[in-house]
Design a protein around this motif. Structure first.
Motif, PDB file in Angstrom:
ATOM      1  N   THR A 141       0.646  -1.324   0.132  1.00 19.08           N
ATOM      2  CA  THR A 141      -0.008   0.024   0.000  1.00 19.08           C
ATOM      3  C   THR A 141       1.067   0.999  -0.036  1.00 19.08           C
ATOM      4  OG1 THR A 141      -1.695  -1.389   1.143  1.00 19.08           O
ATOM      5  CG2 THR A 141      -1.863   1.105   1.262  1.00 19.08           C
ATOM      6  N   CYS A 145       0.483   3.016  -3.494  1.00 19.12           N
ATOM      7  CA  CYS A 145      -0.531   4.189  -3.437  1.00 19.12           C
ATOM      8  C   CYS A 145       0.229   5.524  -3.028  1.00 19.12           C
ATOM      9  CB  CYS A 145      -1.594   4.104  -2.563  1.00 19.12           C
ATOM     10  SG  CYS A 145      -2.916   2.551  -2.794  1.00 19.12           S
ATOM     11  N   LEU A 152      -1.047   5.936   6.041  1.00 19.13           N
ATOM     12  CA  LEU A 152      -1.085   4.544   6.007  1.00 19.13           C
ATOM     13  C   LEU A 152      -1.905   4.131   7.500  1.00 19.13           C
ATOM     14  CD1 LEU A 152      -0.307   1.845   4.490  1.00 19.13           C
ATOM     15  CD2 LEU A 152       1.649   1.882   6.252  1.00 19.13           C
ATOM     16  N   ILE A 181      -6.005   2.509  -6.824  1.00 22.15           N
ATOM     17  CA  ILE A 181      -5.376   1.316  -6.183  1.00 22.15           C
ATOM     18  C   ILE A 181      -5.422   0.547  -7.297  1.00 22.15           C
ATOM     19  CG2 ILE A 181      -7.606   0.709  -5.131  1.00 22.15           C
ATOM     20  CD1 ILE A 181      -5.623  -0.571  -2.694  1.00 22.15           C
ATOM     21  N   THR A 185      -2.224  -4.482  -5.086  1.00 22.91           N
ATOM     22  CA  THR A 185      -2.571  -3.982  -3.741  1.00 22.91           C
ATOM     23  C   THR A 185      -3.827  -4.297  -3.083  1.00 22.91           C
ATOM     24  OG1 THR A 185      -1.140  -1.875  -4.469  1.00 22.91           O
ATOM     25  CG2 THR A 185      -2.273  -1.912  -2.439  1.00 22.91           C
ATOM     26  N   LYS A 186      -4.865  -4.150  -3.857  1.00 22.89           N
ATOM     27  CA  LYS A 186      -5.996  -4.579  -3.699  1.00 22.89           C
ATOM     28  C   LYS A 186      -6.086  -6.277  -3.108  1.00 22.89           C
ATOM     29  CE  LYS A 186      -8.614  -3.400  -6.898  1.00 22.89           C
ATOM     30  NZ  LYS A 186      -9.865  -3.192  -7.936  1.00 22.89           N
ATOM     31  N   ILE A 189      -4.445  -6.664   0.473  1.00 23.41           N
ATOM     32  CA  ILE A 189      -5.260  -5.877   1.629  1.00 23.41           C
ATOM     33  C   ILE A 189      -6.355  -6.636   1.587  1.00 23.41           C
ATOM     34  CG2 ILE A 189      -6.767  -4.051   1.951  1.00 23.41           C
ATOM     35  CD1 ILE A 189      -5.115  -2.050   0.622  1.00 23.41           C
TER      36      ILE A 189
END
Length: 300
Positions: A141, A145, A152, A181, A185-186, A189
């Motif tokens: 992240t 991002c 964060l 995003i 990364t998604k 997460i």
């Protein structure tokens, strides 16, 4: 002599009109209070509406022997802002800071990581532990991002708009921005949020906070710093890095791959594009390629 009234009025302006944070307002105010202390110590009785360039120059000269050039430049900038406000409100007609120059300061280029170094850092994370999945999601992240570490650790589950492809970030001065995003990364997460986080005993006040420590509270910035430096030591990385290094790397790699400064500015949440322009100094080869590819007379 009436300094307190004008300082409070200025603070209200910074908060309401400019939407600055408490810390930023405190920093601006400290510069003015420092000038007031100088006047008091030197028994100079003069109001902010009557103070002249000569008196302020005396103050700047005194300060120059106490702080470095960068701090001196910040103080001068803060005072210029204050007197500009007084002119804006018709309290006075001139700015006594107008002819006072800031000292020249060298602009430090941000440290960056190569893509390969970022890959090695993330690959070194021990995924056999619950904290490992969290740490991988955090680093992805940070880099994916371009977040500040404060953004964060304060990221909320309700800030995730995965269907739309964005996350909502609350940055400096409580200003909100939406940052795109990437799917990778998604993915990480989601793994952490769905499979690891539910096993953490979440404290009530942090029920919406995305990244948690093992006690169910919000991670500190220092903890993220420690995680990153432990990984750097583990892979033998000699560079001095911090969470901010990932943000710098995010911007630099976007620029090197053809992103425009305005887009990078919006994603980083820089108020001024001048702040973003520092990344132009990182890769001269990139600038040469832009000229060769984009100038209308490139083939003549």
């Amino acid at each position: 002599m009436n300094w307190e009234f004008y300082i409070k009025s200025y603070q209200s302006y910074l908060k309401i009109e400019r939407g600055l944070s408490k810390n930023t307002i405190a920093n601006y105010s400290f510069d003015i209070e420092r000038l007031c202390l100088f006047l008091e110590q030197n028994k100079i009785e003069i109001s902010p509406l009557k103070i002249n360039e000569e008196t302020i120059q005396q103050f700047v000269y005194a300060v120059s022997s106490q702080v470095n050039a960068r701090s001196q430049a910040r103080i001068i900038s803060g005072l210029k802002s204050f007197f500009s406000y007084l002119i804006f409100e018709d309290y006075r007609g001139d700015n006594p800071m107008e002819l006072i120059e800031s000292p020249k300061t060298s602009r430090k280029l941000p440290d960056t990581l190569a893509v390969e170094e970022i890959d090695r850092l993330i690959a070194a994370i021990d995924l056999s532990s619950k904290e490992g999945e969290r740490n991988r999601a955090m680093l992805e992240t940070l880099y994916g991002c371009g977040l500040r570490v404060s953004e964060l650790v304060s990221l909320k589950i309700s800030d995730l708009f995965f269907d739309e492809g964005f996350i909502k970030i609350t940055g400096k001065g409580d200003k909100e921005r939406f940052v795109p995003i990437a799917n990778l990364t998604k993915k990480y997460i989601q793994i952490y949020k769905d499979n690891v986080r539910p096993e953490v005993p979440v404290k009530k006040e942090f029920s919406d906070t995305l990244f948690l420590n093992r006690r169910g509270g919000q991670l500190t910035r220092a903890m993220v710093f420690t995680i990153i430096n432990n990984l750097a030591a583990q892979i033998g990385l000699k560079k001095k890095i911090s969470p901010h290094t990932f943000r710098h790397s995010f911007a630099t790699h976007l620029l090197e791959n053809g992103a425009d400064l305005r887009s990078i500015q919006l994603m980083l949440g820089h108020e001024s594009i001048t702040t973003t322009e520092i990344y132009l100094h990182l890769d001269r080869k990139f600038l040469t390629e832009v000229l060769e590819n984009c100038h209308p007379r490139k083939n003549m």
